[in-house]
Design a protein around this motif. Structure first.
Motif, PDB file in Angstrom:
ATOM      1  N   THR A 141       0.837  -1.197   0.000  1.00 52.87           N
ATOM      2  CA  THR A 141       0.000   0.000   0.000  1.00 52.87           C
ATOM      3  C   THR A 141       0.876   1.254   0.000  1.00 52.87           C
ATOM      4  OG1 THR A 141      -1.799  -1.105   1.164  1.00 52.87           O
ATOM      5  CG2 THR A 141      -1.735   1.300   1.302  1.00 52.87           C
ATOM      6  N   VAL A 142       0.471   2.247  -0.777  1.00 57.18           N
ATOM      7  CA  VAL A 142       1.200   3.505  -0.867  1.00 57.18           C
ATOM      8  C   VAL A 142       0.219   4.652  -0.653  1.00 57.18           C
ATOM      9  CG1 VAL A 142       2.573   5.020  -2.348  1.00 57.18           C
ATOM     10  CG2 VAL A 142       2.873   2.531  -2.481  1.00 57.18           C
ATOM     11  N   VAL A 143       0.591   5.604   0.196  1.00 59.56           N
ATOM     12  CA  VAL A 143      -0.202   6.813   0.401  1.00 59.56           C
ATOM     13  C   VAL A 143       0.691   8.005   0.092  1.00 59.56           C
ATOM     14  CG1 VAL A 143      -1.714   8.086   1.964  1.00 59.56           C
ATOM     15  CG2 VAL A 143      -1.415   5.611   2.271  1.00 59.56           C
ATOM     16  N   VAL A 144       0.263   8.840  -0.847  1.00 61.68           N
ATOM     17  CA  VAL A 144       1.068   9.960  -1.328  1.00 61.68           C
ATOM     18  C   VAL A 144       0.316  11.263  -1.087  1.00 61.68           C
ATOM     19  CG1 VAL A 144       2.233  10.997  -3.301  1.00 61.68           C
ATOM     20  CG2 VAL A 144       2.105   8.514  -3.112  1.00 61.68           C
ATOM     21  N   GLY A 145       0.980  12.227  -0.438  1.00 61.29           N
ATOM     22  CA  GLY A 145       0.432  13.567  -0.292  1.00 61.29           C
ATOM     23  C   GLY A 145       1.031  14.491  -1.329  1.00 61.29           C
ATOM     24  N   ARG A 146       0.183  15.356  -1.907  1.00 56.25           N
ATOM     25  CA  ARG A 146       0.624  16.266  -2.961  1.00 56.25           C
ATOM     26  C   ARG A 146       0.086  17.658  -2.682  1.00 56.25           C
ATOM     27  NH1 ARG A 146      -1.702  15.819  -7.434  1.00 56.25           N
ATOM     28  NH2 ARG A 146      -0.016  16.189  -8.922  1.00 56.25           N
ATOM     29  N   SER A 147       0.777  18.649  -3.202  1.00 50.63           N
ATOM     30  CA  SER A 147       0.307  20.022  -3.126  1.00 50.63           C
ATOM     31  C   SER A 147       0.629  20.710  -4.441  1.00 50.63           C
ATOM     32  CB  SER A 147       0.978  20.771  -1.964  1.00 50.63           C
ATOM     33  OG  SER A 147       0.624  22.140  -1.967  1.00 50.63           O
ATOM     34  N   THR A 148      -0.377  21.355  -5.028  1.00 44.64           N
ATOM     35  CA  THR A 148      -0.183  22.135  -6.247  1.00 44.64           C
ATOM     36  C   THR A 148      -0.997  23.413  -6.143  1.00 44.64           C
ATOM     37  OG1 THR A 148      -2.048  21.144  -7.457  1.00 44.64           O
ATOM     38  CG2 THR A 148       0.099  20.036  -7.640  1.00 44.64           C
ATOM     39  N   ASP A 149      -0.621  24.405  -6.930  1.00 48.71           N
ATOM     40  CA  ASP A 149      -1.367  25.653  -6.947  1.00 48.71           C
ATOM     41  C   ASP A 149      -2.788  25.430  -7.451  1.00 48.71           C
ATOM     42  OD1 ASP A 149       0.899  26.902  -6.067  1.00 48.71           O
ATOM     43  OD2 ASP A 149       1.492  27.679  -8.031  1.00 48.71           O
ATOM     44  N   GLU A 150      -2.958  24.498  -8.378  1.00 45.01           N
ATOM     45  CA  GLU A 150      -4.262  24.281  -8.989  1.00 45.01           C
ATOM     46  C   GLU A 150      -5.211  23.509  -8.070  1.00 45.01           C
ATOM     47  OE1 GLU A 150      -1.133  25.102 -11.701  1.00 45.01           O
ATOM     48  OE2 GLU A 150      -1.338  23.349 -10.374  1.00 45.01           O
ATOM     49  N   ASP A 151      -4.704  22.467  -7.412  1.00 45.53           N
ATOM     50  CA  ASP A 151      -5.564  21.567  -6.650  1.00 45.53           C
ATOM     51  C   ASP A 151      -5.499  21.753  -5.148  1.00 45.53           C
ATOM     52  OD1 ASP A 151      -6.348  20.340  -9.033  1.00 45.53           O
ATOM     53  OD2 ASP A 151      -4.703  18.896  -8.958  1.00 45.53           O
ATOM     54  N   GLY A 152      -4.594  22.559  -4.657  1.00 41.35           N
ATOM     55  CA  GLY A 152      -4.406  22.640  -3.220  1.00 41.35           C
ATOM     56  C   GLY A 152      -3.767  21.363  -2.720  1.00 41.35           C
ATOM     57  N   SER A 153      -4.265  20.816  -1.618  1.00 42.60           N
ATOM     58  CA  SER A 153      -3.716  19.597  -1.030  1.00 42.60           C
ATOM     59  C   SER A 153      -4.559  18.392  -1.420  1.00 42.60           C
ATOM     60  CB  SER A 153      -3.679  19.710   0.495  1.00 42.60           C
ATOM     61  OG  SER A 153      -2.904  20.816   0.907  1.00 42.60           O
ATOM     62  N   THR A 154      -3.899  17.326  -1.880  1.00 46.05           N
ATOM     63  CA  THR A 154      -4.588  16.082  -2.190  1.00 46.05           C
ATOM     64  C   THR A 154      -3.804  14.911  -1.614  1.00 46.05           C
ATOM     65  OG1 THR A 154      -3.462  15.903  -4.335  1.00 46.05           O
ATOM     66  CG2 THR A 154      -5.626  16.971  -4.315  1.00 46.05           C
ATOM     67  N   VAL A 155      -4.522  13.844  -1.287  1.00 39.58           N
ATOM     68  CA  VAL A 155      -3.909  12.606  -0.808  1.00 39.58           C
ATOM     69  C   VAL A 155      -4.413  11.479  -1.698  1.00 39.58           C
ATOM     70  CG1 VAL A 155      -3.675  10.986   1.112  1.00 39.58           C
ATOM     71  CG2 VAL A 155      -3.717  13.442   1.555  1.00 39.58           C
ATOM     72  N   HIS A 156      -3.483  10.602  -2.100  1.00 40.88           N
ATOM     73  CA  HIS A 156      -3.795   9.546  -3.049  1.00 40.88           C
ATOM     74  C   HIS A 156      -3.392   8.202  -2.469  1.00 40.88           C
ATOM     75  CE1 HIS A 156      -4.313  12.608  -6.294  1.00 40.88           C
ATOM     76  NE2 HIS A 156      -3.506  13.270  -5.472  1.00 40.88           N
ATOM     77  N   LEU A 157      -4.226   7.190  -2.741  1.00 42.70           N
ATOM     78  CA  LEU A 157      -4.027   5.839  -2.220  1.00 42.70           C
ATOM     79  C   LEU A 157      -3.834   4.870  -3.377  1.00 42.70           C
ATOM     80  CD1 LEU A 157      -4.173   3.720   0.112  1.00 42.70           C
ATOM     81  CD2 LEU A 157      -6.658   3.668  -0.276  1.00 42.70           C
ATOM     82  N   LEU A 158      -2.748   4.125  -3.319  1.00 46.12           N
ATOM     83  CA  LEU A 158      -2.494   3.073  -4.298  1.00 46.12           C
ATOM     84  C   LEU A 158      -2.467   1.741  -3.565  1.00 46.12           C
ATOM     85  CD1 LEU A 158      -1.755   2.216  -7.210  1.00 46.12           C
ATOM     86  CD2 LEU A 158       0.654   2.521  -6.577  1.00 46.12           C
ATOM     87  N   ARG A 159      -3.450   0.871  -3.842  1.00 45.61           N
ATOM     88  CA  ARG A 159      -3.518  -0.438  -3.209  1.00 45.61           C
ATOM     89  C   ARG A 159      -2.782  -1.474  -4.043  1.00 45.61           C
ATOM     90  NH1 ARG A 159      -4.607  -0.525   1.911  1.00 45.61           N
ATOM     91  NH2 ARG A 159      -5.623  -2.557   1.802  1.00 45.61           N
ATOM     92  N   PRO A 160      -2.281  -2.547  -3.424  1.00 52.23           N
ATOM     93  CA  PRO A 160      -1.587  -3.591  -4.175  1.00 52.23           C
ATOM     94  C   PRO A 160      -2.452  -4.148  -5.296  1.00 52.23           C
ATOM     95  CG  PRO A 160      -1.334  -3.929  -1.819  1.00 52.23           C
ATOM     96  CD  PRO A 160      -2.332  -2.840  -1.982  1.00 52.23           C
ATOM     97  N   GLY A 161      -1.893  -4.218  -6.486  1.00 47.20           N
ATOM     98  CA  GLY A 161      -2.617  -4.759  -7.625  1.00 47.20           C
ATOM     99  C   GLY A 161      -3.456  -3.754  -8.372  1.00 47.20           C
ATOM    100  N   ALA A 162      -3.644  -2.567  -7.802  1.00 50.46           N
ATOM    101  CA  ALA A 162      -4.453  -1.547  -8.473  1.00 50.46           C
ATOM    102  C   ALA A 162      -3.684  -0.965  -9.656  1.00 50.46           C
ATOM    103  CB  ALA A 162      -4.837  -0.446  -7.505  1.00 50.46           C
ATOM    104  N   GLU A 163      -4.414  -0.592 -10.703  1.00 54.76           N
ATOM    105  CA  GLU A 163      -3.772  -0.050 -11.888  1.00 54.76           C
ATOM    106  C   GLU A 163      -3.311   1.384 -11.698  1.00 54.76           C
ATOM    107  OE1 GLU A 163      -6.341  -0.478 -15.205  1.00 54.76           O
ATOM    108  OE2 GLU A 163      -6.304  -2.681 -15.185  1.00 54.76           O
ATOM    109  N   ALA A 164      -4.012   2.117 -10.841  1.00 53.02           N
ATOM    110  CA  ALA A 164      -3.685   3.532 -10.655  1.00 53.02           C
ATOM    111  C   ALA A 164      -4.112   3.973  -9.264  1.00 53.02           C
ATOM    112  CB  ALA A 164      -4.383   4.373 -11.716  1.00 53.02           C
ATOM    113  N   PRO A 165      -3.499   5.023  -8.737  1.00 55.85           N
ATOM    114  CA  PRO A 165      -3.916   5.541  -7.432  1.00 55.85           C
ATOM    115  C   PRO A 165      -5.266   6.232  -7.516  1.00 55.85           C
ATOM    116  CG  PRO A 165      -2.287   6.989  -8.402  1.00 55.85           C
ATOM    117  CD  PRO A 165      -2.390   5.808  -9.327  1.00 55.85           C
ATOM    118  N   VAL A 166      -5.956   6.265  -6.390  1.00 59.47           N
ATOM    119  CA  VAL A 166      -7.212   7.003  -6.310  1.00 59.47           C
ATOM    120  C   VAL A 166      -7.042   8.147  -5.325  1.00 59.47           C
ATOM    121  CG1 VAL A 166      -8.680   5.060  -6.928  1.00 59.47           C
ATOM    122  CG2 VAL A 166      -8.099   5.451  -4.522  1.00 59.47           C
ATOM    123  N   GLU A 167      -7.704   9.238  -5.602  1.00 58.78           N
ATOM    124  CA  GLU A 167      -7.660  10.389  -4.705  1.00 58.78           C
ATOM    125  C   GLU A 167      -8.634  10.166  -3.562  1.00 58.78           C
ATOM    126  OE1 GLU A 167      -9.462  14.655  -5.155  1.00 58.78           O
ATOM    127  OE2 GLU A 167      -7.563  14.596  -6.253  1.00 58.78           O
TER     128      GLU A 167
END
Length: 637
Positions: A141-167
């Motif tokens: 499992t991977v949890v990624v925090g991001r910050s951009t001017d456009e989106d503000g703060s977002t957190v994304h979760l990537l589960r084992p076997g998943a094709e892509a992370p989900v916000e």
């Protein structure tokens, strides 16, 4: 993909950026920068013999892998402007490192096998951003925090076997990943949805039952299909200035206790919060300063870090008995510490006089790069001065030779939520070598002196800190330490900002100003800086430039630029996302328009340099600039 299979060994003296002969012939102040040094090694939780550390062995700070079982080391990253942000997967099979562009702090996470091999994007599908935390689980499992001017703060979760992370989280205000529970079922998120960027709340969500959403599917503050387990908000919706910080989930599968830092008694202290039941266990430690903590690997105790009056102590707290036992360390500052599975503690320690070393409580030096060592410096003296907001603590160093009054550098720390401590620093030591006294002031806004001292920095930003610096400056002159005609105001980042503001608001008392990567034009800086700093500025000043223009004007060095009398030297990073270049250019243009004495040096990196020779070059420019205007010895003398 890029290939990263370097075999450079940080503890091999032959890899140093300069030969032993050249090193020996260089002045002491340069040798302090060039001497090989290492950070405290991080170790993989399930493979404790596998470690990751930072070293300047090649002349640039980079990441290194270390297999303690074999003694083998290798260089992991090799980039022109260096790399320091990295971590190990729990099983120790992979190294994750953050790849920005030339120090701009905007990038993506890369992954490389611990044994070496090709780098690859660690989380495909996530665009570049400012990092807002990372948590890696044992099941992948991977949890990624991001910050951009456009989106503000977002957190994304990537589960084992998943094709892509989900916000799973999105909000305009600052937020980031706190931790992932040992079994990968719970995610702790620090957030400031209430609008106070200096005092976070904590939300815990479930990861193991997440349905998730696409990256544009979570609304502001929503958890994107991830159930919320618990919420802790000491600000009560932003009405009280009480912060929380995530210190880590218990290191046991199924254990729902979260170690949390709080400020309920006026300073940082730890407590245990069972996020499943809501039970809070207060840990009343009879220690006067700010206290942080981390778990011992077996979960039986806590490693306590106690910071008080610019020094650090370590303690072990037994959770079952409540016993608090001192972990013996020398007087000075513990910069980092970690408890190992065998119960020993490894820590990175230094003092103002003694260069840093990684030690263990078993009496050994954990990691000691061979080759030339950094020369020692001079111990600090503690000075307490009555200021307009209370007693101000300053750390003072006198040159080894001569009697005062001395030319004196007021070296102002950045942050502002930071503090100077009794720790080794090459730049102050260089000024001492050249016959200057050095004074460092832990002004209001600094950490380490209680919540009220830190939170005093509101609305009259910059002006408050300068009042405390002025009080210490008066003591330095009247005590005979400082020559009033040779006072240098110097600092980097927030310290650079205070330098420019001080030159304009106190123009008759400073002889020279040295400002590195400063805020110079507050309004333009706000427009161009990273989103997280916009949120901090709104908290400090009570709103945006449109909402409180008078406060931004009162706190901006640009407002007072025409009053500056002292020669000023400015160092600026062209890729700096924190103190961007355009606002510095605005200030410099105003200096030039009236023929004020100034020099500007621009370097091709971000908010500071990870290249040793670049750091030396910048300090040499400062030393020589001061020498020309004060008649003191320069770097080439």
């Amino acid at each position: 993909m890029t290939e990263s299979t370097q075999s450079t060994d940080a503890t091999d003296s032959s890899t140093s950026s300069t030969s032993n002969k050249d090193f020996a012939e260089a002045p002491a102040w340069e040798r302090r920068f060039r001497a090989p040094r290492v950070s405290l090694p991080e170790w993989a939780e399930d493979a404790p013999d596998r470690s990751l550390f930072v070293s300047n062995a090649t002349g640039t700070f980079e990441l290194y892998a270390w297999d303690r079982a074999t003694g083998g080391q290798r260089q992991v990253t090799d980039r022109p402007n260096g790399t320091t942000d990295g971590t190990l997967s729990p099983d120790g099979t992979a190294i994750w490192w953050f790849a920005d562009s030339d120090g701009d702090e905007f990038g993506v996470w890369m992954r490389q096998p611990f044994e070496g091999g090709a780098d690859e994007p660690a989380v495909p599908g996530l665009d570049a951003s400012y990092s807002a935390g990372l948590a890696l689980g044992r099941d992948g499992t991977v949890v990624v925090g991001r910050s951009t001017d456009e989106d503000g703060s977002t957190v994304h979760l990537l589960r084992p076997g998943a094709e892509a992370p989900v916000e799973i989280y999105r909000h305009r205000e600052s937020a980031g990943v706190g931790d992932l529970s040992r079994d990968g079922s719970l995610i702790a998120i620090e957030h400031t949805e209430h609008g106070d960027a200096m005092h976070s709340a904590i939300r815990v969500v479930r990861a193991d039952s997440a349905s998730g959403s696409t990256s544009d599917g979570a609304s502001d503050g929503a958890s994107g299909g991830v159930p919320v387990v618990a919420e802790l908000d000491d600000t009560k919706g932003g009405t009280e200035e009480l912060g929380l910080s995530v210190l880590g989930f218990a290191p046991r599968a199924g254990d729902t206790r979260l170690l949390v830092g709080h400020q309920r008694r006026g300073r940082w202290e730890p407590m245990l919060w069972d996020v499943a039941t809501g039970t809070e266990t207060d840990l009343r430690l009879d220690l006067p300063g700010d206290v942080s903590a981390e778990w011992y690997p077996d979960g039986s105790g806590l490693l306590i870090e106690h910071g008080y009056e610019a020094r650090t102590e370590l303690w072990r707290y037994d959770i079952a008995t409540g016993a608090l036992v001192r972990v013996e360390t020398p007087a000075g500052t513990v910069l980092e510490a970690t408890a190992r599975p065998d119960g020993t503690v490894e820590y990175l320690w230094s003092s103002a006089a003694v260069p840093p070393v990684v030690r263990s409580t078993d009496g050994s030096v954990v990691l000691d790069p061979p080759g030339p060592k950094a020369p020692a410096s001079i111990a600090v003296e503690d000075v307490w001065v009555d200021g307009p907001g209370g007693r101000v603590h300053a750390l003072v160093q006198r040159p080894a030779a001569g009697e005062g009054p001395f030319p004196t550098v007021f070296e102002v720390h950045g942050g502002p939520t930071w503090h100077d401590s009794d720790a080794f620093a090459s730049a102050p030591a260089a000024w001492l070598d050249h016959g200057y006294a050095v004074v460092r002031v832990n002004y209001r806004g600094s950490t380490g002196y209680g919540r009220e001292w830190t939170d005093a920095l509101k609305h009259r930003v910059g002006l408050i800190e300068l009042e405390d610096i002025a009080a210490v400056r008066e003591w330095a002159v009247t005590s005979g330490l400082a020559d009033p005609a040779k006072l240098v105001l110097s600092g980097g980042s927030w310290g650079g900002y205070l330098t420019l503001l001080g030159l304009g608001t106190q123009p008759d008392v400073w002889a020279v100003g040295l400002a590195a990567v400063p805020v110079a034009d507050y309004v333009t800086a706000y427009e161009d800086e990273m989103e997280a700093l916009k949120a901090l500025d709104r908290t400090l000043l009570g709103g945006s430039p449109e909402e409180v223009p008078e406060r931004f004007a009162a706190s901006s060095p640009l407002t007072y630029v025409d009053q500056v009398k002292a020669p000023v030297h400015i160092v600026a990073g062209v890729n700096d996302p924190r103190c961007p270049i355009r606002q510095i250019d605005n200030y410099v243009d105003r200096l030039a328009a009236r023929g004020a004495v100034h020099e500007v040096y621009r370097y091709d990196a971000g908010h500071g340099s990870l290249v040793v020779e670049e750091r030396i070059k910048q300090l040499r420019l400062d030393l020589d600039f001061a020498a020309r205007h004060l008649g003191t010895p320069g770097a080439s003398a």
